[in-house]
Design a protein around this motif. Structure first.
Motif, PDB file in Angstrom:
ATOM      1  N   ARG A  55       0.837  -1.202   0.000  1.00 28.32           N
ATOM      2  CA  ARG A  55       0.000   0.000   0.000  1.00 28.32           C
ATOM      3  C   ARG A  55       0.879   1.261   0.000  1.00 28.32           C
ATOM      4  N   SER A  58       2.465   1.640  -3.399  1.00 25.86           N
ATOM      5  CA  SER A  58       1.514   2.172  -4.376  1.00 25.86           C
ATOM      6  C   SER A  58       1.400   3.692  -4.262  1.00 25.86           C
ATOM      7  N   ASP A  89      -5.079   5.854  -4.837  1.00 29.90           N
ATOM      8  CA  ASP A  89      -3.751   6.466  -4.872  1.00 29.90           C
ATOM      9  C   ASP A  89      -3.525   7.413  -6.044  1.00 29.90           C
TER      10      ASP A  89
END
Length: 176
Positions: A55, A58, A89
């Motif tokens: 995460r 990203s 994102d």
């Protein structure tokens, strides 16, 4: 702040894994002219950045990709971005880039459905490396940007037709 020139072009090609994003980006490159930067999300995430927290990686990739695109536009390059580019994102950074870019922008998203995505994935080299389960986990389906009327590309669209559509969209700004 502005970025690019009136003649620079920004193309964002989004979609699930194995949908045809990179194929389209590479086919589009020679059609745009001599000065084109193609920036692949896969390269930034897999090769450039190393971070076990996917995460965080990203989010970091979105910063690197947008900064690279911004710099290339400033240098007078047309820019083609290709990747999954999830909304979490990428929506806000892409919106800022689009708003600040004074040239033309085209955005499209592949929407093939999970069955076609799995069929295409199995036929490529990464199909032997990345499992069907992982592709199912990553599959987001249609996730339209809330700030741009992006083109929806189906499973039956031919690469040459997609390239022609993108080139046409670059001549007319599409907004919601």
């Amino acid at each position: 702040m502005t970025v690019g020139t009136r003649s620079t072009r920004l193309v964002i090609i989004r979609g699930d894994a194995a949908s045809g994003k990179t194929t389209t980006a590479l086919a589009l490159r020679p059609e745009l002219g001599a000065k084109v930067a193609v920036i692949h999300q896969d390269y930034v995430r897999r090769e450039l950045l190393s971070n076990p927290d996917s995460r965080e990686r990203s989010r970091d990739a979105s910063v690197v990709i947008v900064a690279t695109a911004r710099q290339a536009l400033e240098l007078g390059y047309d820019v083609v971005l290709d990747g999954i580019f999830n909304l979490r994102d990428y929506s806000a950074p892409f919106e800022r880039l689009h708003q600040e870019h004074i040239g033309s922008t085209a955005i499209c998203q592949f929407d093939l459905g999970i069955a076609e995505t799995l069929r295409r994935h199995a036929a490529r080299p990464l199909g032997q490396v990345i499992s069907e389960g992982k592709i199912r986990e990553w599959h987001d389906g249609w996730q339209p940007l809330p700030w741009f009327d992006e083109r929806r590309i189906g499973a039956d669209a031919a690469t040459a037709d997609i390239v022609a559509m993108i080139l046409s969209d670059l001549s007319v700004q599409r907004t919601p």
